[in-house]
Write an enzyme that holds these catalytic residues in place. Structure first.
Site, PDB file in Angstrom:
ATOM      1  N   HIS A  18      65.244   8.019 -16.439  1.00 23.06           N
ATOM      2  CA  HIS A  18      63.819   7.831 -16.179  1.00 23.06           C
ATOM      3  C   HIS A  18      63.149   7.111 -17.344  1.00 23.06           C
ATOM      4  O   HIS A  18      63.076   7.649 -18.453  1.00 23.06           O
ATOM      5  CB  HIS A  18      63.165   9.195 -15.959  1.00 23.06           C
ATOM      6  N   GLU A  45      65.726   3.595 -14.255  1.00 23.98           N
ATOM      7  CA  GLU A  45      64.387   3.474 -13.674  1.00 23.98           C
ATOM      8  C   GLU A  45      63.486   2.781 -14.670  1.00 23.98           C
ATOM      9  O   GLU A  45      63.463   3.140 -15.853  1.00 23.98           O
ATOM     10  CB  GLU A  45      63.824   4.853 -13.330  1.00 23.98           C
ATOM     11  N   ASP A  47      59.427   1.096 -15.082  1.00 24.96           N
ATOM     12  CA  ASP A  47      58.087   0.844 -14.544  1.00 24.96           C
ATOM     13  C   ASP A  47      57.735  -0.614 -14.791  1.00 24.96           C
ATOM     14  O   ASP A  47      57.943  -1.132 -15.900  1.00 24.96           O
ATOM     15  CB  ASP A  47      57.066   1.734 -15.246  1.00 24.96           C
ATOM     16  N   HIS A  60      54.584   1.561 -18.238  1.00 26.52           N
ATOM     17  CA  HIS A  60      54.100   2.542 -17.281  1.00 26.52           C
ATOM     18  C   HIS A  60      52.588   2.516 -17.127  1.00 26.52           C
ATOM     19  O   HIS A  60      52.057   2.337 -16.028  1.00 26.52           O
ATOM     20  CB  HIS A  60      54.558   3.940 -17.695  1.00 26.52           C
ATOM     21  N   GLU A 119      59.951   0.835 -10.375  1.00 25.99           N
ATOM     22  CA  GLU A 119      58.712   1.432  -9.876  1.00 25.99           C
ATOM     23  C   GLU A 119      57.570   0.479 -10.169  1.00 25.99           C
ATOM     24  O   GLU A 119      57.253   0.205 -11.330  1.00 25.99           O
ATOM     25  CB  GLU A 119      58.428   2.792 -10.503  1.00 25.99           C
TER      26      GLU A 119
END
Length: 255
Positions: A18, A45, A47, A60, A119
């Site tokens: 993450h 993952e 962002d 993020h 994401e």
């Protein structure tokens, strides 16, 4: 590497770093992603936002203040200006000078070593089609579309992705405290994946995902206690800020 759809079918549990391994290094930096690779994750993952000059970067927050020494909104800055920021010293002195990476740099780092979960951060106003397409085209230019999934809390973004390229795997991230089931969301936008927080994972969500052949992912699983909780459910993907721990626990425990 197998294409992401084949890999997901053949892998029992997918371990996702993450924002990299953000317990060990500043999130969404190349150092963090390298730590996750060193831990042997299946997927990274990241962002992603798009700068004022249409460059997809790894970050993020919509405003840079928490994870850099800047204080402006990403959408209002050029990548040249973002490159001047320090994205590491807030985490620890040994990371001083770490830069905000381009999405293409993240892919270069992990290419052939791990799958990618992007994401897309949209904010209060959904992203323009141009910016969404720019993110997709960047991944395509890096020859990584077959090994990537695209997720978002903004379901309009996911619908646009499917419109632009129906073959892309998309992940609907559960909006906190909204009580829609995976099938109710995924059926509307054609998403193959449903992601929720560990706090909101329920038997009802689990059963619905299984019934409708939806890939179920959970975040953030960062401790032995978290792992024990999630191991009571049939989940396909586990996202962790400490992926090395999750890999170790999985080696001694069959979910």
């Amino acid at each position: 590497m197998l294409p992401i759809n084949e890999f997901a079918l053949n892998k029992d549990v997918i371990v996702i770093g993450h924002r990299g391994a953000s317990d060990l290094a500043p999130e969404n930096t190349l150092s963090s992603f390298q730590h996750a690779l060193d831990a042997g994750v299946d997927m990274i993952e990241v962002d992603v936002q798009v700068t004022a000059d249409n460059m997809p970067i790894a970050m993020h927050d919509l405003n840079q203040g928490r994870t850099t020494d800047g204080d402006s909104a990403v959408k209002d800055m050029s990548y040249k200006d973002i490159l001047k920021l320090d994205a590491g010293k807030w985490f620890g002195g040994e990371f001083s000078g770490e830069k905000v990476p381009l999405l293409s740099e993240v892919i270069d780092l992990i290419h052939g070593k791990a799958y990618l979960n992007i994401e897309i951060k949209a904010g209060e106003q959904s992203l323009s089609s141009e910016k969404i397409h720019k993110i997709i085209d960047t991944v395509a230019d890096c020859n990584y579309l077959d090994f990537s999934t695209f997720g978002s809390f903004d379901y309009k973004v996911l619908a646009e992705i499917k419109k632009y390229n129906p073959s892309i795997y998309t992940a609907a991230i559960k909006i906190p405290w909204e009580n829609f089931l995976p099938s109710q969301i995924c059926s509307q936008i054609g998403a193959e994946i449903f992601i929720c927080s560990l706090e909101e994972l329920t038997r009802e969500i689990e059963a619905d995902a299984i019934k409708h052949n939806i890939i179920l992912g959970v975040y953030d699983v960062d401790s032995k206690e978290d792992f024990k909780q999630v191991s009571e459910f049939k989940v396909k993907a586990i996202a962790s800020n400490n992926p090395a721990l999750i890999k170790q626990l999985l080696e001694g425990f069959q979910i």
